[in-house]
Write a protein that holds these residues in place. Structure first.
Motif, PDB file in Angstrom:
ATOM      1  N   GLU A 244       0.840  -1.216   0.012  1.00  0.00           N
ATOM      2  CA  GLU A 244      -0.092  -0.084  -0.028  1.00  0.00           C
ATOM      3  C   GLU A 244       0.781   1.302  -0.012  1.00  0.00           C
ATOM      4  OE1 GLU A 244      -2.413  -0.290   3.436  1.00  0.00           O
ATOM      5  OE2 GLU A 244      -3.803  -1.926   2.598  1.00  0.00           O
ATOM      6  N   ARG A 245       2.177   1.144   0.332  1.00  0.00           N
ATOM      7  CA  ARG A 245       3.057   2.141   0.286  1.00  0.00           C
ATOM      8  C   ARG A 245       3.816   2.547  -1.039  1.00  0.00           C
ATOM      9  NH1 ARG A 245       2.559  -0.471   4.887  1.00  0.00           N
ATOM     10  NH2 ARG A 245       3.775  -2.212   3.868  1.00  0.00           N
ATOM     11  N   PHE A 246       3.635   1.570  -1.793  1.00  0.00           N
ATOM     12  CA  PHE A 246       4.253   2.044  -3.134  1.00  0.00           C
ATOM     13  C   PHE A 246       3.951   1.030  -4.185  1.00  0.00           C
ATOM     14  CE2 PHE A 246       6.834  -1.698  -1.844  1.00  0.00           C
ATOM     15  CZ  PHE A 246       7.016  -2.432  -3.069  1.00  0.00           C
ATOM     16  N   THR A 247       4.069   1.415  -5.514  1.00  0.00           N
ATOM     17  CA  THR A 247       3.692   0.485  -6.546  1.00  0.00           C
ATOM     18  C   THR A 247       4.771   0.554  -7.567  1.00  0.00           C
ATOM     19  OG1 THR A 247       2.255   0.389  -8.379  1.00  0.00           O
ATOM     20  CG2 THR A 247       2.814   2.500  -7.897  1.00  0.00           C
ATOM     21  N   ALA A 248       5.032  -0.730  -8.170  1.00  0.00           N
ATOM     22  CA  ALA A 248       6.180  -0.872  -9.065  1.00  0.00           C
ATOM     23  C   ALA A 248       5.818  -1.738 -10.252  1.00  0.00           C
ATOM     24  CB  ALA A 248       7.495  -1.408  -8.274  1.00  0.00           C
ATOM     25  N   VAL A 249       6.559  -1.321 -11.232  1.00  0.00           N
ATOM     26  CA  VAL A 249       6.274  -2.311 -12.529  1.00  0.00           C
ATOM     27  C   VAL A 249       7.490  -2.321 -13.297  1.00  0.00           C
ATOM     28  CG1 VAL A 249       5.466  -0.366 -14.207  1.00  0.00           C
ATOM     29  CG2 VAL A 249       4.797  -2.768 -14.368  1.00  0.00           C
ATOM     30  N   ALA A 250       7.721  -3.636 -13.961  1.00  0.00           N
ATOM     31  CA  ALA A 250       9.029  -3.579 -14.653  1.00  0.00           C
ATOM     32  C   ALA A 250       8.788  -4.028 -16.070  1.00  0.00           C
ATOM     33  CB  ALA A 250       9.973  -4.776 -13.952  1.00  0.00           C
ATOM     34  N   GLN A 251       9.712  -3.496 -17.074  1.00  0.00           N
ATOM     35  CA  GLN A 251       9.731  -3.728 -18.440  1.00  0.00           C
ATOM     36  C   GLN A 251      11.094  -3.886 -18.812  1.00  0.00           C
ATOM     37  OE1 GLN A 251       7.129  -4.780 -20.460  1.00  0.00           O
ATOM     38  NE2 GLN A 251       8.837  -4.826 -21.950  1.00  0.00           N
ATOM     39  N   ALA A 252      11.296  -4.995 -19.752  1.00  0.00           N
ATOM     40  CA  ALA A 252      12.450  -5.297 -20.141  1.00  0.00           C
ATOM     41  C   ALA A 252      12.624  -4.451 -21.863  1.00  0.00           C
ATOM     42  CB  ALA A 252      12.934  -6.553 -20.469  1.00  0.00           C
ATOM     43  N   PHE A 253      13.785  -3.662 -22.075  1.00  0.00           N
ATOM     44  CA  PHE A 253      13.875  -2.970 -23.133  1.00  0.00           C
ATOM     45  C   PHE A 253      15.153  -3.417 -23.925  1.00  0.00           C
ATOM     46  CE2 PHE A 253      11.375  -0.293 -20.602  1.00  0.00           C
ATOM     47  CZ  PHE A 253      10.176   0.074 -21.602  1.00  0.00           C
ATOM     48  N   ALA A 254      15.399  -3.243 -25.158  1.00  0.00           N
ATOM     49  CA  ALA A 254      16.512  -3.392 -25.635  1.00  0.00           C
ATOM     50  C   ALA A 254      17.043  -2.094 -26.326  1.00  0.00           C
ATOM     51  CB  ALA A 254      16.304  -4.527 -27.013  1.00  0.00           C
ATOM     52  N   ILE A 255      18.087  -1.765 -25.638  1.00  0.00           N
ATOM     53  CA  ILE A 255      18.626  -0.422 -26.240  1.00  0.00           C
ATOM     54  C   ILE A 255      19.899  -0.582 -26.827  1.00  0.00           C
ATOM     55  CG2 ILE A 255      19.740   1.771 -25.201  1.00  0.00           C
ATOM     56  CD1 ILE A 255      17.935   1.205 -22.601  1.00  0.00           C
ATOM     57  N   CYS A 256      19.670  -0.657 -28.131  1.00  0.00           N
ATOM     58  CA  CYS A 256      20.864  -0.768 -29.281  1.00  0.00           C
ATOM     59  C   CYS A 256      20.972  -2.273 -29.047  1.00  0.00           C
ATOM     60  CB  CYS A 256      21.879   0.206 -28.927  1.00  0.00           C
ATOM     61  SG  CYS A 256      21.633   1.699 -29.384  1.00  0.00           S
ATOM     62  N   ARG A 257      20.021  -2.944 -28.665  1.00  0.00           N
ATOM     63  CA  ARG A 257      20.189  -4.482 -28.772  1.00  0.00           C
ATOM     64  C   ARG A 257      20.768  -4.953 -27.525  1.00  0.00           C
ATOM     65  NH1 ARG A 257      22.193  -6.502 -34.750  1.00  0.00           N
ATOM     66  NH2 ARG A 257      20.529  -5.606 -36.143  1.00  0.00           N
ATOM     67  N   HIS A 258      21.038  -4.103 -26.491  1.00  0.00           N
ATOM     68  CA  HIS A 258      21.421  -4.660 -25.064  1.00  0.00           C
ATOM     69  C   HIS A 258      20.426  -4.476 -24.376  1.00  0.00           C
ATOM     70  CE1 HIS A 258      25.865  -3.739 -25.912  1.00  0.00           C
ATOM     71  NE2 HIS A 258      25.485  -2.908 -26.608  1.00  0.00           N
ATOM     72  N   PRO A 259      20.129  -5.688 -23.420  1.00  0.00           N
ATOM     73  CA  PRO A 259      18.841  -5.721 -22.815  1.00  0.00           C
ATOM     74  C   PRO A 259      19.023  -5.297 -21.497  1.00  0.00           C
ATOM     75  CG  PRO A 259      20.386  -7.832 -22.744  1.00  0.00           C
ATOM     76  CD  PRO A 259      20.541  -7.061 -23.648  1.00  0.00           C
ATOM     77  N   VAL A 260      18.054  -4.490 -21.168  1.00  0.00           N
ATOM     78  CA  VAL A 260      17.975  -3.584 -19.820  1.00  0.00           C
ATOM     79  C   VAL A 260      16.574  -3.527 -19.428  1.00  0.00           C
ATOM     80  CG1 VAL A 260      18.023  -1.098 -18.785  1.00  0.00           C
ATOM     81  CG2 VAL A 260      19.615  -1.768 -20.886  1.00  0.00           C
ATOM     82  N   VAL A 261      16.541  -4.222 -17.943  1.00  0.00           N
ATOM     83  CA  VAL A 261      15.407  -4.458 -17.408  1.00  0.00           C
ATOM     84  C   VAL A 261      15.209  -2.793 -16.410  1.00  0.00           C
ATOM     85  CG1 VAL A 261      13.932  -5.522 -15.611  1.00  0.00           C
ATOM     86  CG2 VAL A 261      15.270  -6.448 -17.140  1.00  0.00           C
ATOM     87  N   VAL A 262      14.039  -2.121 -16.646  1.00  0.00           N
ATOM     88  CA  VAL A 262      13.662  -0.891 -15.906  1.00  0.00           C
ATOM     89  C   VAL A 262      12.653  -1.345 -14.914  1.00  0.00           C
ATOM     90  CG1 VAL A 262      13.405   1.677 -16.202  1.00  0.00           C
ATOM     91  CG2 VAL A 262      14.551   0.487 -17.826  1.00  0.00           C
ATOM     92  N   VAL A 263      12.691  -0.823 -13.453  1.00  0.00           N
ATOM     93  CA  VAL A 263      11.628  -0.865 -12.598  1.00  0.00           C
ATOM     94  C   VAL A 263      11.445   0.467 -12.549  1.00  0.00           C
ATOM     95  CG1 VAL A 263      11.095  -1.772 -10.390  1.00  0.00           C
ATOM     96  CG2 VAL A 263      13.032  -3.089 -11.786  1.00  0.00           C
ATOM     97  N   ASN A 264       9.865   0.708 -12.782  1.00  0.00           N
ATOM     98  CA  ASN A 264       9.290   2.094 -12.524  1.00  0.00           C
ATOM     99  C   ASN A 264       8.653   1.932 -11.106  1.00  0.00           C
ATOM    100  OD1 ASN A 264       8.400   4.605 -12.631  1.00  0.00           O
ATOM    101  ND2 ASN A 264       7.391   4.087 -14.532  1.00  0.00           N
ATOM    102  N   VAL A 265       9.097   2.740 -10.320  1.00  0.00           N
ATOM    103  CA  VAL A 265       8.479   2.830  -8.864  1.00  0.00           C
ATOM    104  C   VAL A 265       7.954   4.295  -8.562  1.00  0.00           C
ATOM    105  CG1 VAL A 265       9.307   2.740  -6.359  1.00  0.00           C
ATOM    106  CG2 VAL A 265      10.403   1.296  -8.077  1.00  0.00           C
ATOM    107  N   HIS A 266       6.699   4.056  -7.837  1.00  0.00           N
ATOM    108  CA  HIS A 266       6.130   5.315  -7.167  1.00  0.00           C
ATOM    109  C   HIS A 266       5.747   5.153  -5.764  1.00  0.00           C
ATOM    110  CE1 HIS A 266       2.954   8.658  -7.714  1.00  0.00           C
ATOM    111  NE2 HIS A 266       3.935   9.096  -6.806  1.00  0.00           N
ATOM    112  N   CYS A 267       6.413   5.937  -4.984  1.00  0.00           N
ATOM    113  CA  CYS A 267       6.222   5.881  -3.378  1.00  0.00           C
ATOM    114  C   CYS A 267       5.415   6.723  -2.791  1.00  0.00           C
ATOM    115  CB  CYS A 267       7.667   5.742  -2.604  1.00  0.00           C
ATOM    116  SG  CYS A 267       8.648   4.442  -3.219  1.00  0.00           S
TER     117      CYS A 267
END
Length: 547
Positions: free
Chosen positions: A407-430
């Motif tokens: 109840e104190r935060f929400t988070a979601v993750a998405q994998a992106f390919a940045i110039c074919r390099h995989p990066v997982v970004v976790v978006n957080v809102h507290c």
């Protein structure tokens, strides 16, 4: 003897500017000796005209018609029409420098016109009787205004209606739906039978396509119901300005097209000068900028405000963000509106931005966490793509983030390919202070990313610095002393974190917060104007993506 001061060279060759000045002095003296004047010029009525009686050949741009303006250097019919339109919109020029704001004129043409023009506020006896054919045609045109789609700016120009009644009509229409009969206007607050009888002959029920878009409104940031006067202004993107005809207001000036008003507000809204020219490279290594921005109650109504849309889009383009994590998204369609403006701009400043790939996309996870989303650039410089079919390792990491519930935060993750390099970004809102249990759950995600040898970053609005510090397994790329809010009224702490230490990550330690260029004169600020698109500043960090 007999030499004028401008003709004496003292043994030196005159410069080009000196020769032009000398020529103008001689021209003016010769003009004073002649009685004949061009028929296109207005004869000054007296010595107190504001145009000096010593130089009767100077043209008063406050009284000149389109045909007269076309006799000036580098002024064609289109530019003359823009000068007349801008003059009507602002109620007359107060100084010559005001002409620089006319669309299509600019500083270079103004310098050519400066020796030939002057400013006089009073109406000339001759110019009041001399109207151009275009002016007569525009004032003579008439059309019916639709009470179901016209803006306040348009309705207040209808005989019998003022700004207050026009605002009440729009407010009534928004609450009750479209009018089914013109006689229903009697139900609007402030309307009486006499006003209705006068206005009905200028109104219709027909919906007009170019009047249907809401542009300015009071539901921006956290100012609900700011004023009914700001609830509905039409904005057209496809129909040329020459197609519009506007009746005259009681002050004698024609009402200005809304596009011109927005253009004027945009011209006076400051854009920052960038000190660091980012070229997608740092010390010979290719890199991109990841950003996080809490856009504070981002709704469709808010993003349809042209001031908000311009600030958001220009901030992204000026700072060359490749991937932006957005927090506090109320309407999913608002992210698409931003991408639509970036890809097919209707605002002049955004449209004229040269280094724009116009290949922007948005992503929102198909879950209940609708307040979080992403905008990314799939262009040529730095190609960012959302990974639809992740590997088993990435899927395991995404599932771990999906299990974070609090109840104190929400988070979601998405994998992106940045110039074919995989990066997982976790978006957080507290929303509150994180508990020890919350921190353990987030730390478990960062530890798993290191175990799987995956590039992961945690970005978002953590509300306070204490929440950032409580994540012991991460290091913040944004220093504690960096202010990420515009004022103290709102509490927020945006940051970008990397698991472990920065030295062992792909981040190059270049980061910052954008604090300038976030306000616009078309955005309300309490009961005035010039407010910010969001009370929170975007933050960014550079991530190396080597070839």
């Amino acid at each position: 003897m007999g030499q004028t001061p401008s003709s004496v060279t003292s043994g030196k060759k005159m410069s080009r500017m000196e020769r032009q000045t000398s020529f103008r002095v001689l021209l003016r003296r010769s003009m004073k000796k002649k009685a004949k004047l061009s028929h296109t010029f207005s004869l000054p009525p007296s010595n107190d005209s504001g145009c000096s009686a010593e130089y009767p050949e100077l043209m008063n741009v406050n009284t000149a018609t389109e045909e007269q303006l076309m006799t000036l250097p580098a002024v064609n019919r289109q530019l003359a029409r823009e000068i007349v339109r801008h003059r009507q919109m602002i109620g007359g020029f107060k100084r010559v420098d005001d002409l620089a704001l006319v669309s299509g004129l600019g500083a270079e043409k103004l310098e050519l016109l400066r020796p030939e023009i002057c400013i006089k506020k009073q109406l000339s006896r001759t110019s009041s009787c001399t109207q151009s054919l275009d002016s007569v045609r525009t004032n003579g045109e008439s059309r019916l205004y639709s009470i179901n789609s016209s803006s306040i700016f348009q309705l207040q120009c209808v005989p019998g209606l003022n700004q207050e009644i026009a605002a009440n009509i729009v407010d009534y229409r928004n609450k009750k739906g479209p009018f089914k009969s013109l006689d229903d206007l009697i139900k609007v607050r402030g309307m009486d039978n006499i006003k209705l009888l006068t206005a009905k002959q200028h109104l219709s029920l027909e919906l007009r396509k170019f009047e249907s878009m809401q542009a300015l409104n009071g539901h921006v940031n956290d100012w609900p119901e700011l004023s009914p006067f700001l609830s509905n202004i039409s904005m057209n993107r496809s129909i040329p300005k020459s197609r519009f005809s506007f009746p005259k207001l009681p002050n004698g000036y024609a009402s200005a097209p809304v596009d011109d008003i927005l253009e004027l507000l945009s011209a006076y809204s400051h854009r920052p000068l960038l000190e660091d020219l980012f070229t997608y490279e740092r010390h010979g290594v290719r890199c991109c900028r990841l950003a996080s921005w809490n856009l504070h109650q981002l709704s469709l109504d808010k993003i349809k405000n042209p001031g908000v849309r311009e600030v958001v889009c220009l901030t992204i383009l000026e700072n060359k963000f490749s991937l932006i994590a957005i927090q506090d998204v109320i309407d999913v369609g608002a992210l698409k509106e931003i991408c639509d403006e970036l890809n097919c701009a209707g605002l002049r400043r955004v449209r004229e931005w040269k280094s724009n790939s116009r290949n922007w996309r948005c992503y929102r996870p198909a879950s209940h966490r609708e307040s979080l989303g992403f905008i990314y650039d799939a262009g040529d410089q730095i190609t960012v793509e959302a990974v639809d079919e992740p590997s088993e390792a990435i899927r395991r990491l995404l599932d771990e983030v999906a299990g974070l519930t609090s109840e104190r935060f929400t988070a979601v993750a998405q994998a992106f390919a940045i110039c074919r390099h995989p990066v997982v970004v976790v978006n957080v809102h507290c929303f509150e202070r994180l508990t020890d249990e919350d921190c353990k759950h987030i730390q478990r995600v960062t530890e798993l990313s290191r175990e799987l040898n995956l590039q992961l970053t945690v970005v978002g609005d953590f509300r306070t610095w204490d929440n950032v510090e409580s994540l012991k397994t991460c290091e913040s790329l944004i220093d504690e002393d960096v202010v990420t809010t515009i004022n103290t009224k709102h509490i927020g702490r945006s940051s970008i974190l990397c698991p472990g230490t920065i030295d062992k990550s792909n981040f190059n330690r270049h980061s910052g917060a954008v604090r300038s260029g976030l306000c616009h004169l078309a955005i309300p600020r309490d009961w005035s104007w010039g407010g910010p698109a969001s009370p929170f500043c975007p933050v960014w960090a550079e991530l190396n993506v080597p070839d």
